[in-house]
Scaffold this motif. Structure first.
Motif, PDB file in Angstrom:
ATOM      1  N   ASP A 137     -28.350  -4.404 -11.400  1.00  0.00           N
ATOM      2  CA  ASP A 137     -27.918  -4.815 -12.745  1.00  0.00           C
ATOM      3  C   ASP A 137     -27.624  -6.311 -12.832  1.00  0.00           C
ATOM      4  O   ASP A 137     -27.152  -6.801 -13.855  1.00  0.00           O
ATOM      5  N   GLY A 138     -27.885  -7.032 -11.724  1.00  0.00           N
ATOM      6  CA  GLY A 138     -27.668  -8.472 -11.733  1.00  0.00           C
ATOM      7  C   GLY A 138     -26.330  -8.904 -11.176  1.00  0.00           C
ATOM      8  O   GLY A 138     -26.099 -10.093 -10.941  1.00  0.00           O
ATOM      9  N   SER A 139     -25.418  -7.949 -10.940  1.00  0.00           N
ATOM     10  CA  SER A 139     -24.114  -8.283 -10.383  1.00  0.00           C
ATOM     11  C   SER A 139     -24.212  -8.498  -8.873  1.00  0.00           C
ATOM     12  O   SER A 139     -25.221  -8.169  -8.242  1.00  0.00           O
ATOM     13  N   VAL A 140     -23.155  -9.035  -8.311  1.00  0.00           N
ATOM     14  CA  VAL A 140     -23.099  -9.336  -6.880  1.00  0.00           C
ATOM     15  C   VAL A 140     -21.793  -8.803  -6.307  1.00  0.00           C
ATOM     16  O   VAL A 140     -20.744  -8.934  -6.941  1.00  0.00           O
ATOM     17  N   ASP A 141     -21.861  -8.182  -5.130  1.00  0.00           N
ATOM     18  CA  ASP A 141     -20.659  -7.705  -4.456  1.00  0.00           C
ATOM     19  C   ASP A 141     -20.262  -8.706  -3.383  1.00  0.00           C
ATOM     20  O   ASP A 141     -20.919  -8.821  -2.336  1.00  0.00           O
ATOM     21  N   LEU A 142     -19.193  -9.467  -3.636  1.00  0.00           N
ATOM     22  CA  LEU A 142     -18.696 -10.416  -2.643  1.00  0.00           C
ATOM     23  C   LEU A 142     -18.015  -9.673  -1.502  1.00  0.00           C
ATOM     24  O   LEU A 142     -17.439  -8.601  -1.691  1.00  0.00           O
ATOM     25  N   LEU A 143     -18.052 -10.252  -0.302  1.00  0.00           N
ATOM     26  CA  LEU A 143     -17.399  -9.642   0.849  1.00  0.00           C
ATOM     27  C   LEU A 143     -15.884  -9.704   0.701  1.00  0.00           C
ATOM     28  O   LEU A 143     -15.335 -10.624   0.078  1.00  0.00           O
ATOM     29  N   VAL A 144     -15.203  -8.726   1.299  1.00  0.00           N
ATOM     30  CA  VAL A 144     -13.742  -8.668   1.221  1.00  0.00           C
ATOM     31  C   VAL A 144     -13.118  -9.926   1.797  1.00  0.00           C
ATOM     32  O   VAL A 144     -12.149 -10.462   1.252  1.00  0.00           O
ATOM     33  N   GLN A 145     -13.671 -10.444   2.907  1.00  0.00           N
ATOM     34  CA  GLN A 145     -13.092 -11.631   3.521  1.00  0.00           C
ATOM     35  C   GLN A 145     -13.231 -12.859   2.617  1.00  0.00           C
ATOM     36  O   GLN A 145     -12.374 -13.736   2.625  1.00  0.00           O
ATOM     37  N   THR A 146     -14.295 -12.923   1.858  1.00  0.00           N
ATOM     38  CA  THR A 146     -14.443 -14.021   0.898  1.00  0.00           C
ATOM     39  C   THR A 146     -13.305 -13.968  -0.115  1.00  0.00           C
ATOM     40  O   THR A 146     -12.694 -14.987  -0.449  1.00  0.00           O
ATOM     41  N   LYS A 147     -12.999 -12.774  -0.589  1.00  0.00           N
ATOM     42  CA  LYS A 147     -11.907 -12.610  -1.547  1.00  0.00           C
ATOM     43  C   LYS A 147     -10.554 -12.884  -0.891  1.00  0.00           C
ATOM     44  O   LYS A 147      -9.676 -13.507  -1.503  1.00  0.00           O
ATOM     45  N   ARG A 148     -10.403 -12.410   0.339  1.00  0.00           N
ATOM     46  CA  ARG A 148      -9.130 -12.594   1.047  1.00  0.00           C
ATOM     47  C   ARG A 148      -8.846 -14.080   1.253  1.00  0.00           C
ATOM     48  O   ARG A 148      -7.753 -14.567   0.969  1.00  0.00           O
ATOM     49  N   ALA A 371      13.421  -5.946   0.058  1.00  0.00           N
ATOM     50  CA  ALA A 371      12.485  -5.139  -0.741  1.00  0.00           C
ATOM     51  C   ALA A 371      11.095  -5.755  -0.711  1.00  0.00           C
ATOM     52  O   ALA A 371      10.944  -6.975  -0.726  1.00  0.00           O
ATOM     53  N   VAL A 372      10.104  -4.876  -0.638  1.00  0.00           N
ATOM     54  CA  VAL A 372       8.718  -5.294  -0.876  1.00  0.00           C
ATOM     55  C   VAL A 372       8.456  -4.979  -2.345  1.00  0.00           C
ATOM     56  O   VAL A 372       8.280  -3.823  -2.728  1.00  0.00           O
ATOM     57  N   ASP A 373       8.461  -6.001  -3.163  1.00  0.00           N
ATOM     58  CA  ASP A 373       8.368  -5.784  -4.610  1.00  0.00           C
ATOM     59  C   ASP A 373       6.985  -5.278  -5.011  1.00  0.00           C
ATOM     60  O   ASP A 373       6.871  -4.264  -5.697  1.00  0.00           O
ATOM     61  N   THR A 374       5.950  -6.001  -4.603  1.00  0.00           N
ATOM     62  CA  THR A 374       4.582  -5.581  -4.922  1.00  0.00           C
ATOM     63  C   THR A 374       3.645  -6.001  -3.804  1.00  0.00           C
ATOM     64  O   THR A 374       3.778  -7.087  -3.241  1.00  0.00           O
ATOM     65  N   LEU A 375       2.691  -5.127  -3.488  1.00  0.00           N
ATOM     66  CA  LEU A 375       1.664  -5.406  -2.481  1.00  0.00           C
ATOM     67  C   LEU A 375       0.363  -5.763  -3.204  1.00  0.00           C
ATOM     68  O   LEU A 375      -0.046  -5.074  -4.142  1.00  0.00           O
ATOM     69  N   LEU A 376      -0.284  -6.851  -2.771  1.00  0.00           N
ATOM     70  CA  LEU A 376      -1.491  -7.323  -3.437  1.00  0.00           C
ATOM     71  C   LEU A 376      -2.731  -6.637  -2.877  1.00  0.00           C
ATOM     72  O   LEU A 376      -2.954  -6.613  -1.663  1.00  0.00           O
ATOM     73  N   ASP A 377      -3.543  -6.070  -3.774  1.00  0.00           N
ATOM     74  CA  ASP A 377      -4.837  -5.515  -3.399  1.00  0.00           C
ATOM     75  C   ASP A 377      -5.862  -6.647  -3.506  1.00  0.00           C
ATOM     76  O   ASP A 377      -6.142  -7.148  -4.591  1.00  0.00           O
ATOM     77  N   ILE A 378      -6.430  -7.048  -2.357  1.00  0.00           N
ATOM     78  CA  ILE A 378      -7.325  -8.190  -2.327  1.00  0.00           C
ATOM     79  C   ILE A 378      -8.551  -7.973  -3.207  1.00  0.00           C
ATOM     80  O   ILE A 378      -9.032  -8.876  -3.890  1.00  0.00           O
ATOM     81  N   ASN A 379      -9.082  -6.759  -3.212  1.00  0.00           N
ATOM     82  CA  ASN A 379     -10.314  -6.482  -3.934  1.00  0.00           C
ATOM     83  C   ASN A 379     -10.138  -6.536  -5.444  1.00  0.00           C
ATOM     84  O   ASN A 379     -10.938  -7.137  -6.165  1.00  0.00           O
ATOM     85  N   LYS A 390       1.986  -4.407   6.827  1.00  0.00           N
ATOM     86  CA  LYS A 390       1.310  -4.401   8.120  1.00  0.00           C
ATOM     87  C   LYS A 390       0.478  -5.672   8.242  1.00  0.00           C
ATOM     88  O   LYS A 390       0.402  -6.468   7.296  1.00  0.00           O
ATOM     89  N   LEU A 391      -0.154  -5.855   9.393  1.00  0.00           N
ATOM     90  CA  LEU A 391      -0.908  -7.068   9.686  1.00  0.00           C
ATOM     91  C   LEU A 391      -1.864  -7.429   8.554  1.00  0.00           C
ATOM     92  O   LEU A 391      -2.615  -6.578   8.070  1.00  0.00           O
ATOM     93  N   ASN A 392      -1.786  -8.687   8.105  1.00  0.00           N
ATOM     94  CA  ASN A 392      -2.665  -9.275   7.080  1.00  0.00           C
ATOM     95  C   ASN A 392      -2.313  -8.887   5.651  1.00  0.00           C
ATOM     96  O   ASN A 392      -2.974  -9.352   4.717  1.00  0.00           O
ATOM     97  N   ASP A 393      -1.299  -8.069   5.447  1.00  0.00           N
ATOM     98  CA  ASP A 393      -0.885  -7.739   4.082  1.00  0.00           C
ATOM     99  C   ASP A 393      -0.278  -8.970   3.403  1.00  0.00           C
ATOM    100  O   ASP A 393       0.363  -9.813   4.036  1.00  0.00           O
ATOM    101  N   ILE A 394      -0.473  -9.039   2.093  1.00  0.00           N
ATOM    102  CA  ILE A 394       0.109 -10.100   1.271  1.00  0.00           C
ATOM    103  C   ILE A 394       0.920  -9.436   0.173  1.00  0.00           C
ATOM    104  O   ILE A 394       0.404  -8.574  -0.550  1.00  0.00           O
ATOM    105  N   ALA A 395       2.179  -9.824   0.045  1.00  0.00           N
ATOM    106  CA  ALA A 395       3.055  -9.143  -0.908  1.00  0.00           C
ATOM    107  C   ALA A 395       4.101 -10.100  -1.462  1.00  0.00           C
ATOM    108  O   ALA A 395       4.389 -11.159  -0.879  1.00  0.00           O
TER     109      ALA A 395
END
Length: 439
Positions: A137-148, A371-379, A390-395
Motif C-alpha cells: 500500500d506504499g507504507s513502510v515498517d520502520l525497525l523497532v531499534q530505529t524508533k527506540r 511510582a512508575v507513572d507511565t511506561l512508554l511503548d516504543i512502537n 526492566k532492561l531498556n524500558d523508558i518510563a
C-alpha cells in the motif's frame, strides 16, 4: 576581554566542535560509516590503517579493508561482527573538529546508546534499506531499534537528527525506496516531536555520498554527509541561562595563616558569574557576594559556562561538596519529589521497595522510586501503567529523595536536569534520568 567578548569567544570555540553519535539496528553499517568518514577525510594514521589491513577477523573479501574495525576495537566485537561498547573517535576537517561516538545496535546495549547520546549535538540514525519492509500500500515498517533510538534522541534533546539511508547500492539506488523511507521516518519524527531532520541517501561500504558525492544518484542534489555535518550549527543555550555552579571541592590553606581563605572549586555548568554578583547557596539558602574568581592563570573579573574556577565569597558560609551556587535572582528549583523520564539500564528490574543512590551533578542522595507513572511503548508512542521496569524500558517515574536537590528541567538545562540512579549494594549505574518540572 569584556564579558560579552569572552562569551562570544567560548561560543565560537564551541561551534568549531561537533559531537555526534551513530545509532541504528544491528548490521546497519554504523561502524563502517564511521570508518569511511575517517578514511575518506584522511583521519586515519598509517599505523592504524596497517593494523586493520592485517586484522584476523574481518568481514570483507580479498584485500578490501574492513573499515568497521576502526571503531570495533574489542576482540569480542571483531569475532562476532557487532558493536558492544561505545567507541569514541576524534577527527577534523579544514572546517570543523568532530568527536564521534559509535554506539551498539543490539537492543541489549541500549544503555550504551544512552551513554553516547548524553553529550551529543547530533545523531545519525542509520536505516538499512535491505531490512525495511516496503508494504504494497506504499507504507513502510520502520525497525523497532530505529524508533527506540529516535525516542531516546528526543528524550535527551539532541538538536539535530540525520537520517542516513544506507546500502542504497543494494536497491540499485532506487529513489522511490529512499523517498518512501524518508517520508515514513519524518511522519514518525513529527509524532515524537523531533523538528530538525536531515536525510541523506548513501552507501557506507562504497563511499557514496559520505565524503564524496556520487554520480549513481543524480536525483539527489543535497549535501554529502560530511558537508552536512560541517554545516550544522551548535549553540549551547546554557550561555544565556541563570548561573549554576555545583561545588566539587572546598579549598583552604592550612588554617594557620592570617590570610587564610576558603575557595569553592568546580565547573560552571550554565550562565556566567562576575565579581560583586550576589549568589545563593542551594539547598541551604544562605546568600553571599563574589569576592574573587581564581584560575590557574590568575584572577578573573568574569567567568562563563564551561570554565573551571575557584570562587571566593566575602562571607564565611557553610558550603560543601554537593551544594549549588546559583544566581540569587534566578535560583534552581528545590525538589524533594522528582518527576522524571527514566531509562532503565540494569538487567535487574526496578524494585520500588529498595533505596538507590541518586547522583545529580556533584550531589549524591538516598532515593526511592515511589511510582512508575507511565511506561512508554516504543512502537506506538502510547504510555501505559506499570509496576516495575526492566532492561531498556523508558518510563515516567516519581522519586522521593532524602535531601532536597537544586535542579532544573532537563529541557532547560541538560547538566542540572540530568541524574543517574546507583545500586546501593553493587554500586552499578541502574538508570539515567531526565528531570521534568511540571508547569
Amino acid at each position: 576581554m569584556s564579558a560579552v567578548e569572552q562569551i562570544n569567544a567560548n561560543v565560537n570555540k564551541e561551534r568549531g566542535l561537533l559531537r555526534f553519535i551513530t545509532a541504528g539496528s544491528v548490521d546497519d553499517g554504523k561502524s563502517t560509516l564511521i570508518g569511511r568518514l575517517l578514511f575518506d577525510s584522511k583521519g586515519i594514521f598509517a599505523d592504524q590503517l596497517d593494523a586493520i589491513s592485517r586484522a584476523k577477523h574481518k568481514r570483507t573479501v580479498g584485500d578490501t579493508i574492513d573499515l568497521s574495525l576502526l571503531t570495533d576495537g574489542l576482540e569480542a566485537e571483531r569475532e562476532q561482527g557487532i558493536t558492544i561498547d561505545v567507541a569514541y573517535r576524534y577527527f577534523a576537517t579544514p572546517k570543523r573538529k568532530f568527536i564521534i561516538a559509535d554506539t551498539p545496535g543490539h537492543e541489549q546495549y541500549t544503555r550504551n546508546m544512552v551513554t553516547g547520546a548524553s553529550t551529543a549535538d547530533a545523531v545519525i540514525i542509520l536505516v538499512d534499506v535491505s531490512k525495511v519492509k516496503l508494504n504494497a500500500d506504499g507504507s513502510v515498517d520502520l525497525l523497532v531499534q530505529t524508533k527506540r533510538h529516535s525516542t531516546i534522541a528526543h528524550l535527551l534533546k539532541i538538536e539535530h537528527v540525520i537520517v542516513a539511508v544506507n546500502k542504497m547500492d543494494l536497491v540499485n539506488y532506487d529513489q522511490s525506496v529512499y523517498d518512501r523511507i524518508v517520508a515514513e521516518y519524518k511522519k514518525f519524527a513529527t509524532q515524537l516531536g523531533l523538528t530538525d531532520i536531515h536525510a541523506v541517501p548513501l552507501s557506507a561500504l562504497a563511499g557514496d555520498n559520505v565524503v564524496t558525492a556520487t554520480d549513481k544518484m543524480p536525483w539527489y542534489q543535497g549535501q554529502t554527509l560530511i558537508d552536512l555535518l560541517e554545516s550544522l550549527s551548535v549553540y549551547d543555550a546554557s550561555h544565556d541561562e541563570p548561573f549554576r555552579f555545583p561545588v566539587q571541592l572546598v579549598a583552604r590553606h592550612n588554617g594557620h595563616e592570617a590570610n587564610d581563605f576558603r575557595g569553592y572549586m568546580g565547573r560552571i555548568e550554565a550562565g556566567k558569574v562576575s565579581k560583586g554578583d550576589k549568589l545563593i547557596v542551594q539547598p541551604g539558602g544562605q546568600t553571599g557576594t563574589v569576592k574573587d574568581i581564581l584560575t590557574l592563570d590568575g584572577s578573573l573579573d568574569t567567568a562563563v559556562v564551561g570554565q573551571s574556577v575557584t570562587i571566593l565569597l566575602n562571607e564565611y558560609l557553610d558550603i560543601s561538596r554537593g551544594d549549588m551556587l546559583a544566581g540569587a535572582d534566578r535560583p534552581a528549583t528545590l525538589l524533594k519529589t522528582v518527576k522524571a523520564d527514566l531509562c532503565w539500564l540494569s538487567e535487574d528490574a526496578l524494585d520500588v521497595r529498595r533505596k538507590y543512590w541518586l547522583k545529580h551533578t556533584t550531589r549524591q542522595v538516598s532515593a526511592r522510586v515511589t511510582a512508575v507513572d507511565t511506561l512508554l511503548d516504543i512502537n506506538t508512542q502510547q504510555r501505559h501503567p506499570a509496576d516495575s521496569l526492566k532492561l531498556n524500558d523508558i518510563a515516567t517515574v516519581s522519586i522521593n529523595v532524602q535531601q532536597a536537590l537544586a535542579a532544573d528541567a532537563y529541557d532547560d538545562l541538560r547538566s542540572t536536569g540530568a541524574f543517574i540512579l546507583i545500586d546501593e549494594v553493587t554500586h552499578q549505574t541502574v538508570a539515567a534520568g531526565m528531570i521534568r518540572l511540571e508547569a
